[in-house]
Design an enzyme around this catalytic site. Structure first.
Site, mmCIF file in Angstrom:
data_model
loop_
_atom_site.group_PDB
_atom_site.id
_atom_site.type_symbol
_atom_site.label_atom_id
_atom_site.label_comp_id
_atom_site.label_asym_id
_atom_site.label_seq_id
_atom_site.Cartn_x
_atom_site.Cartn_y
_atom_site.Cartn_z
ATOM 1 N N HIS A 81 -33.302 154.511 35.529
ATOM 2 C CA HIS A 81 -32.251 153.697 36.132
ATOM 3 C C HIS A 81 -32.256 152.289 35.520
ATOM 4 O O HIS A 81 -31.227 151.787 35.084
ATOM 5 C CB HIS A 81 -32.431 153.612 37.648
ATOM 6 C CG HIS A 81 -31.564 152.571 38.294
ATOM 7 N ND1 HIS A 81 -30.204 152.704 38.387
ATOM 8 C CD2 HIS A 81 -31.865 151.369 38.855
ATOM 9 C CE1 HIS A 81 -29.697 151.629 38.988
ATOM 10 N NE2 HIS A 81 -30.685 150.797 39.276
ATOM 11 N N ASP A 110 -10.255 141.115 12.121
ATOM 12 C CA ASP A 110 -11.364 142.021 12.430
ATOM 13 C C ASP A 110 -12.649 141.211 12.408
ATOM 14 O O ASP A 110 -12.612 140.001 12.216
ATOM 15 C CB ASP A 110 -11.432 143.181 11.425
ATOM 16 C CG ASP A 110 -12.033 144.438 12.064
ATOM 17 O OD1 ASP A 110 -12.960 144.294 12.884
ATOM 18 O OD2 ASP A 110 -11.565 145.544 11.763
ATOM 19 N N TRP A 145 -39.159 150.120 33.258
ATOM 20 C CA TRP A 145 -38.354 149.674 32.113
ATOM 21 C C TRP A 145 -39.136 148.701 31.236
ATOM 22 O O TRP A 145 -38.783 148.459 30.104
ATOM 23 C CB TRP A 145 -37.045 149.031 32.583
ATOM 24 C CG TRP A 145 -37.120 147.553 32.889
ATOM 25 C CD1 TRP A 145 -37.541 146.989 34.044
ATOM 26 C CD2 TRP A 145 -36.766 146.472 32.016
ATOM 27 N NE1 TRP A 145 -37.469 145.624 33.970
ATOM 28 C CE2 TRP A 145 -37.001 145.282 32.732
ATOM 29 C CE3 TRP A 145 -36.263 146.389 30.712
ATOM 30 C CZ2 TRP A 145 -36.766 144.030 32.177
ATOM 31 C CZ3 TRP A 145 -36.033 145.126 30.166
ATOM 32 C CH2 TRP A 145 -36.280 143.961 30.896
ATOM 33 N N SER A 175 -29.341 148.749 16.760
ATOM 34 C CA SER A 175 -27.906 148.595 17.009
ATOM 35 C C SER A 175 -27.575 147.167 17.428
ATOM 36 O O SER A 175 -26.655 146.545 16.894
ATOM 37 C CB SER A 175 -27.496 149.589 18.093
ATOM 38 O OG SER A 175 -26.300 149.201 18.689
ATOM 39 N N SER A 176 -28.367 146.623 18.364
ATOM 40 C CA SER A 176 -28.072 145.274 18.851
ATOM 41 C C SER A 176 -28.249 144.233 17.761
ATOM 42 O O SER A 176 -27.462 143.291 17.657
ATOM 43 C CB SER A 176 -28.989 144.918 20.024
ATOM 44 O OG SER A 176 -28.857 145.868 21.035
ATOM 45 N N HIS A 259 -37.408 137.863 28.870
ATOM 46 C CA HIS A 259 -36.666 136.820 29.544
ATOM 47 C C HIS A 259 -35.388 136.422 28.829
ATOM 48 O O HIS A 259 -34.334 136.361 29.453
ATOM 49 C CB HIS A 259 -37.507 135.617 29.938
ATOM 50 C CG HIS A 259 -36.836 134.943 31.083
ATOM 51 N ND1 HIS A 259 -36.958 135.380 32.369
ATOM 52 C CD2 HIS A 259 -35.902 133.973 31.113
ATOM 53 C CE1 HIS A 259 -36.153 134.692 33.150
ATOM 54 N NE2 HIS A 259 -35.506 133.825 32.417
ATOM 55 N N GLU A 261 -33.772 138.411 27.242
ATOM 56 C CA GLU A 261 -32.943 139.586 27.526
ATOM 57 C C GLU A 261 -32.123 139.410 28.811
ATOM 58 O O GLU A 261 -30.963 139.792 28.854
ATOM 59 C CB GLU A 261 -33.831 140.834 27.614
ATOM 60 C CG GLU A 261 -33.145 142.084 28.141
ATOM 61 C CD GLU A 261 -32.134 142.694 27.191
ATOM 62 O OE1 GLU A 261 -32.129 142.313 26.003
ATOM 63 O OE2 GLU A 261 -31.347 143.532 27.633
ATOM 64 N N TYR A 263 -30.929 136.741 29.933
ATOM 65 C CA TYR A 263 -29.784 135.881 29.628
ATOM 66 C C TYR A 263 -28.789 136.597 28.739
ATOM 67 O O TYR A 263 -27.588 136.310 28.785
ATOM 68 C CB TYR A 263 -30.250 134.551 29.025
ATOM 69 C CG TYR A 263 -31.084 133.776 30.014
ATOM 70 C CD1 TYR A 263 -30.622 133.591 31.308
ATOM 71 C CD2 TYR A 263 -32.332 133.277 29.685
ATOM 72 C CE1 TYR A 263 -31.382 132.932 32.248
ATOM 73 C CE2 TYR A 263 -33.097 132.612 30.624
ATOM 74 C CZ TYR A 263 -32.617 132.447 31.901
ATOM 75 O OH TYR A 263 -33.360 131.801 32.833
ATOM 76 N N SER A 274 -15.619 132.662 33.194
ATOM 77 C CA SER A 274 -15.052 131.376 32.789
ATOM 78 C C SER A 274 -13.682 131.539 32.147
ATOM 79 O O SER A 274 -12.953 130.563 32.003
ATOM 80 C CB SER A 274 -15.983 130.657 31.807
ATOM 81 O OG SER A 274 -17.269 130.566 32.341
ATOM 82 N N HIS A 308 -43.413 133.418 33.478
ATOM 83 C CA HIS A 308 -43.252 133.422 34.938
ATOM 84 C C HIS A 308 -43.167 134.849 35.474
ATOM 85 O O HIS A 308 -43.242 135.057 36.676
ATOM 86 C CB HIS A 308 -42.055 132.574 35.387
ATOM 87 C CG HIS A 308 -40.717 133.102 35.003
ATOM 88 N ND1 HIS A 308 -39.638 132.297 34.781
ATOM 89 C CD2 HIS A 308 -40.267 134.349 34.792
ATOM 90 C CE1 HIS A 308 -38.590 133.031 34.467
ATOM 91 N NE2 HIS A 308 -38.944 134.278 34.470
ATOM 92 N N HIS A 309 -43.011 135.822 34.577
ATOM 93 C CA HIS A 309 -43.086 137.220 35.014
ATOM 94 C C HIS A 309 -44.531 137.660 35.215
ATOM 95 O O HIS A 309 -44.776 138.781 35.633
ATOM 96 C CB HIS A 309 -42.425 138.135 33.977
ATOM 97 C CG HIS A 309 -40.954 137.894 33.829
ATOM 98 N ND1 HIS A 309 -40.011 138.583 34.534
ATOM 99 C CD2 HIS A 309 -40.267 137.014 33.051
ATOM 100 C CE1 HIS A 309 -38.802 138.159 34.200
ATOM 101 N NE2 HIS A 309 -38.929 137.207 33.306
ATOM 102 N N THR A 334 -27.857 126.171 34.987
ATOM 103 C CA THR A 334 -27.185 127.259 35.696
ATOM 104 C C THR A 334 -26.398 126.708 36.875
ATOM 105 O O THR A 334 -25.252 127.098 37.113
ATOM 106 C CB THR A 334 -28.227 128.278 36.186
ATOM 107 O OG1 THR A 334 -29.157 128.503 35.133
ATOM 108 C CG2 THR A 334 -27.573 129.579 36.545
ATOM 109 N N LYS A 337 -23.199 125.197 35.772
ATOM 110 C CA LYS A 337 -22.137 126.188 35.568
ATOM 111 C C LYS A 337 -21.474 126.539 36.892
ATOM 112 O O LYS A 337 -20.251 126.605 36.991
ATOM 113 C CB LYS A 337 -22.717 127.449 34.925
ATOM 114 C CG LYS A 337 -22.842 127.330 33.412
ATOM 115 C CD LYS A 337 -23.176 128.667 32.807
ATOM 116 C CE LYS A 337 -23.143 128.607 31.295
ATOM 117 N NZ LYS A 337 -21.795 128.539 30.762
ATOM 118 N N ARG A 456 -42.593 147.576 45.526
ATOM 119 C CA ARG A 456 -41.631 148.231 44.620
ATOM 120 C C ARG A 456 -42.233 149.533 44.105
ATOM 121 O O ARG A 456 -43.429 149.748 44.155
ATOM 122 C CB ARG A 456 -41.409 147.375 43.374
ATOM 123 C CG ARG A 456 -40.735 146.111 43.554
ATOM 124 C CD ARG A 456 -40.872 145.279 42.291
ATOM 125 N NE ARG A 456 -40.067 145.813 41.174
ATOM 126 C CZ ARG A 456 -39.972 145.227 39.984
ATOM 127 N NH1 ARG A 456 -40.633 144.129 39.735
ATOM 128 N NH2 ARG A 456 -39.234 145.746 39.041
#
Lengths: 649, 217, 118
Positions: A81, A110, A145, A175-176, A259, A261, A263, A274, A308-309, A334, A337, A456
């Site tokens: 998931h 293009d 994950w 790919s990315s 991290h 990721e 963002y 926006s 921080h993780h 943040t 924004k 969890r």
């Protein structure tokens, strides 16, 4: 190749190639809009798959001591998931918008490398299929994950499960990365004349920032995954504790990627919102430069907060203090924004379309997730919350309430541009309210579950711990989300044929994509527009909207922008309404515009590259790997030595 | 001015590549972005190597002597500085050959361009030869990717660098074969420039590796 | 793949990015000095590696790091002609390079290889 072209009287039959219609036209496409749609439909498909996984999880947790699925299957479900929603839904759904919108917004025909773009998509498709094929072998990834090593090394996870995860992520990373280089070059180099960086639409800006996060963060996970792959397949010692390896190495490398990721997942949605908010507030985006700078600041700081993780891993007071402070700092850009979005809406003439509701949904729900994020930026508080359902609540508020809400806003907003028809607002309204209520019903009780100590990643829990009612609520909420998604799917497919015809600009948009037909012709712009401000269309149609916006141009002059020979000032050209008629617009050939030749070479290269990895997972099957590698190199040469466009004589 | 811009774009619509908004070449922008990305790739590899320095409970070690308590066999510090200094010099000289190849293509000097492209590829291949010698001799002395943390992190770091050099040599040979077949025109100098940027980057990565892995004890 | 587009004289939004690169490369005279300096620095690096009294001092590691940083900078500035090329390329390279440098230093701190001593 004359520069002035007179349109032929009859739609003259050009020699049809097999690549110009049917399935082949999709397999061989290099058109960014078609590739965008391929990304779109593929990621919506995975959204359904990931949603079913989530629904099973919620069904399992509805009652205590439930045995709907085994603990082993449960591990696979939550791993897949998470992996699916992050790598196969939010990222590629954002990529669908990058593909479709960036060239339109910056006024290009293009992307910079159209065939590389096709290659990125095919590799992504292959990676998604590879990862999910594990279900059929009863070996779906089961390590979370984040795949913490040493748990995911061979001694502790001997099966194919983690092999699929490691290799699948490696494929998706390729790919990315390829797409990242492509979009960076596109945005730097393909902007229309006058489109300074500070005139670029905000979505393109956030996409630009996101690409840098991708090209800088993905190499780190590539290295970490390579170590794990080498450990699992070739017996190296990177995560072998007996050999002296550090159990924190994987965690540091993973979160160094992980991290940025998050963002990567949220900034495109910020960009879409926006775009939506100013249009439905009939006001320019409040504080455009500050929005740009805060996006850049979020991305830069995003590289300095990863640990921080890992507060619970015990890194010591200096590291904890450092990462705690940098994490709190990120709340500033943040917050800027969020206040700028409020400022955009303030005093505007608001129109509550479905897109607008989803956009406001992001502003509200992301803020809740952001605030719970600030709560666990403090290590003492985090130690209470970590690994509990509080964290699950937090990241679903930012990812579902944030990213997905923003992406839904983008889907409702751009569906007419993509398909030429509008989504049904009434059904959209049902979709929004069911999703918004269901989302809060699912995830808000999880805050309490977490604070009540529910951990969890557990497949079942004992009765009598006070967790039953909140789990009931969460599962009811999930059912509402499923119902809302059914409304969305029904709306999507019926509107394709019966939706109201959109015309060029159904919403009164301000940016270049709204001045061309919907769906746009393959060349996008018959004449490349010259841009003189941030809101080129409002300047022409509703100049009163932009009087207070600084037009940072000395030689301010209203250019006549011509689309298919017609000035945009005379907005609704009759040809706009003839939908689904390919000859409604003059073809690229008639206009003398050179477009890239359709080609299946990227597809072949992507398939060969994927097959190398298939060989690896089949117990290092060397004949398959070497054959596929040879085909890959051959098709790469074949591709690179063939000119992009047809030779003109 | 404005009309001129529109006109020019129409002209470009007729077949030539449209000019880029910065005036810079697309491929060159992409290769610089790629090099930026590679900074993080090698930073991760180098970090891992440095983090694992001195953490292996068993040898052989890069600089220090180690006596195997089980067999009594003595391993000397395994890195061969004289050989690697020579190969480092070879790679530096290949960068010189590379810039000369590029400037020959810019001048349209086909004779020199072929010589210098071939010389760059040859020096790159020589570097790879040194690396192959180094790797096989390490294996003979008892250091493989399985042996210890040093073996794993050393072989993977330098092996990835070697893979980059290999890709560069193949790229150079491709350019050389095009040059031999039909000649690279000054218009195509950008293709050589892009390859050169990649090649020099691989060189600077080696400059870092040579100091961090080989020289610092 | 793409033909040379750098001859374009059109629409330069960004100041200073427009100069065609062919005319901005250094020449043989520069290249040979660069090669000589790189060789000399490499020789110096290897030489000090073999001075046992120096390798034991605290200056050994900083000296080597400085020398290799100088080599790194010279190759990037002259051979990769970043000194002469568009400013945009500098940003594309130096941004990630600096961030990557911070990352290495940060990781070494976290794993206790670098320590702050009060």
């Amino acid at each position: 190749m004359a520069t002035t072209v007179s349109l032929p009287e009859t739609p003259h039959r050009e020699p049809t190639h097999k690549y110009e219609s049917g399935v082949w036209s999709w397999l061989a496409t290099t058109d960014h809009k078609r590739i965008g749609q391929l990304y779109l439909y593929t990621s919506l498909f995975w959204f359904i798959v990931g949603g079913i996984e989530a629904a099973i999880i919620r069904a399992q947790l509805y009652n205590p001591n439930s045995h709907l699925v085994t603990a082993q299957t449960y591990n696979e479900l939550f791993t897949m998931h998470g992996t699916t929603m992050i790598f196969l839904v939010i990222m590629p759904l954002s990529a669908a918008f990058f593909n479709f919108l960036i060239p339109l917004q910056i006024g290009a025909r293009d992307v910079a490398f159209p065939r590389l773009n096709a290659f990125s998509y095919w590799v992504f498709l292959f990676g998604g299929l590879f990862l999910n094929s594990s279900w059929f072998l009863h070996a779906a990834p089961n390590g979370g994950w984040f795949g913490y090593a040493p748990l995911t090394t061979r001694p502790f996870s001997p099966g194919l499960n983690i092999d699929f995860w490691v290799i699948g992520l490696q494929i998706l990373g390729i790919s990315s990365l390829a797409a990242g280089f492509n979009f960076i070059t596109t945005i730097i180099n393909m902007r229309a004349p006058g489109m300074h960086f500070m005139r670029m639409p905000i979505f393109s800006w956030m996409a630009f920032v996101t690409q840098f996060l991708i090209i800088l963060a993905f190499p780190i996970i590539t290295v970490a995954l390579t170590f794990l792959m080498l450990d699992r397949f070739f017996g190296t010692n990177f995560y072998e504790i007996q050999a002296g390896a550090d159990p924190l190495l994987w965690q540091h490398l993973f979160w160094l990627f992980g991290h940025p990721e998050v963002y990567i997942l949220i900034l495109p949605a910020f960009g879409l919102v926006s775009e939506v908010l100013p249009v439905f507030s009939r006001k320019p985006l409040f504080g455009y430069p500050v929005m740009v700078y805060s996006g850049i600041l979020i991305a830069t700081l995003g590289f300095g907060v990863w640990a921080h993780h890992m507060f619970a891993a015990g890194m010591g007071p200096i590291a904890d203090a450092f990462f705690s402070i940098t994490t709190m700092l990120i709340a500033i850009p943040t917050g800027v924004k969020i206040f700028n979005w409020l400022g955009t809406m303030w005093g505007g003439s608001l129109r509550f379309t479905t897109a607008m509701k989803f956009a406001i949904g992001l502003v509200a729900l992301f803020t809740i997730g952001g605030i719970s994020g600030v709560m666990h930026s403090s290590p003492p508080s985090d130690l209470q919350q970590t690994d509990s359902y509080f964290i699950v609540a937090h990241f679903h508020y930012v990812l579902f309430g944030g990213s997905m809400m923003g992406l839904f806003a983008g889907l409702y907003f751009y569906y007419p541009k993509i398909t030429g028809r509008l989504l049904n607002e009434k059904l959209g309204n049902w979709h929004f309210w069911l999703t918004a209520i269901g989302m809060n019903l699912t995830f808000f009780p999880m805050h309490f579950l977490g604070l009540d100590g529910m951990p969890r990643r557990i497949s079942s829990y004992d009765a009598g711990q006070g967790w039953e009612s909140n789990n009931h609520l969460a599962s009811y909420g999930a059912a509402l989300i499923v119902l809302g998604t059914i409304f969305f799917a029904y709306n999507w497919f019926t509107s394709l044929r019966r939706g109201a015809v959109a015309g060029n600009d159904p919403w009164g948009g301000a940016t270049l994509e709204w001045m061309i037909p919907s769906p746009p012709p393959d060349y996008n712009f018959a004449t490349i527009p010259k841009v003189t401000s941030r809101y080129p269309l409002w300047d022409r149609k509703s100049p009163e909207l932009t009087v207070n916006v600084p037009h940072d141009s000395q030689d301010e002059q209203k250019m006549d922008v011509k689309i298919g020979g017609q000035s945009t000032g005379t907005a609704s050209a009759p040809s706009d309404t003839k939908l689904n008629a390919p000859h409604a617009h003059p073809s690229a050939r008639q206009l003398g515009i050179m477009m890239p030749t359709p080609t299946t070479k990227p597809l072949i290269a992507a398939f060969a590259l994927g097959t190398v990895f298939v060989g690896l997972i089949m117990h290092k099957n060397l004949p398959i790997m070497l054959t596929a590698a040879a085909i890959f190199v051959f098709s790469l040469y074949n591709w690179l030595l063939t000119p992009l466009e047809p030779e003109h004589h | 001015m404005a009309t001129a811009a529109i006109d020019t774009h129409d002209a470009h619509a007729g077949g030539e590549h449209p000019p880029t908004s910065t005036g810079l070449n697309n491929t060159k922008v992409a290769i610089w972005a790629f090099i930026g990305s590679e900074c993080f790739f090698f930073a991760s590899l180098i970090s891992t190597y440095l983090i694992y320095r001195g953490r292996s409970p068993v040898g052989p070690f890069p600089h220090d002597t180690w006596k195997d308590p089980a067999t009594g066999h003595v391993f000397k510090g395994i890195l061969n500085i004289p050989i690697t200094s020579v190969s480092t010099f070879v790679l530096l000289m290949s960068s010189l050959a590379m810039v000369l190849a590029h400037s020959a293509v810019v001048r349209g000097d086909r004779k020199s361009s072929k010589i210098w492209l071939a010389a760059t590829a040859f020096l790159g291949a020589t570097f790879l030869g040194f690396q192959a010698y180094e790797f096989t001799s390490f294996v003979h002395e008892g250091l493989t990717i399985h042996t210890n943390l040093f073996g794993s992190s050393f072989f993977v770091l330098t092996g990835f660098h070697g893979a980059h050099v290999t890709a560069g040599v193949i790229w150079l040979l491709t350019l050389l074969s095009i040059d031999m077949k039909r000649g690279l025109t000054p218009d195509e100098a950008i293709n050589v420039d892009v390859c050169a940027l990649y090649w020099h980057f691989v060189d600077v990565v080696w400059i870092a590796i040579f100091t961090l892995v080989y020289l610092i004890k | 793949m793409a033909a040379d587009q750098s001859h374009s004289t059109l629409s330069h939004d960004e100041k200073g990015n427009a100069s065609p690169h062919e005319h901005t490369h250094p020449d043989w005279g520069t290249y040979k000095w660069v090669a000589l300096i790189l060789t000399l620095i490499t020789a110096l690096e290897v030489w000090i590696y073999y001075i046992p009294s120096f390798t034991k001092t605290k200056l050994f590691v900083p000296t080597l790091l400085t020398l290799s940083a100088v080599k790194f900078a010279i190759v990037v500035m002259f051979y990769m002609h970043l000194k002469y090329d568009a400013k945009l390329f500098r940003a594309l390279f130096l941004g990630p390079l600096i961030l990557a440098g911070f990352t290495i230093v940060g990781l070494l701190f976290l794993f206790g290889h670098l320590v702050i001593r009060g």
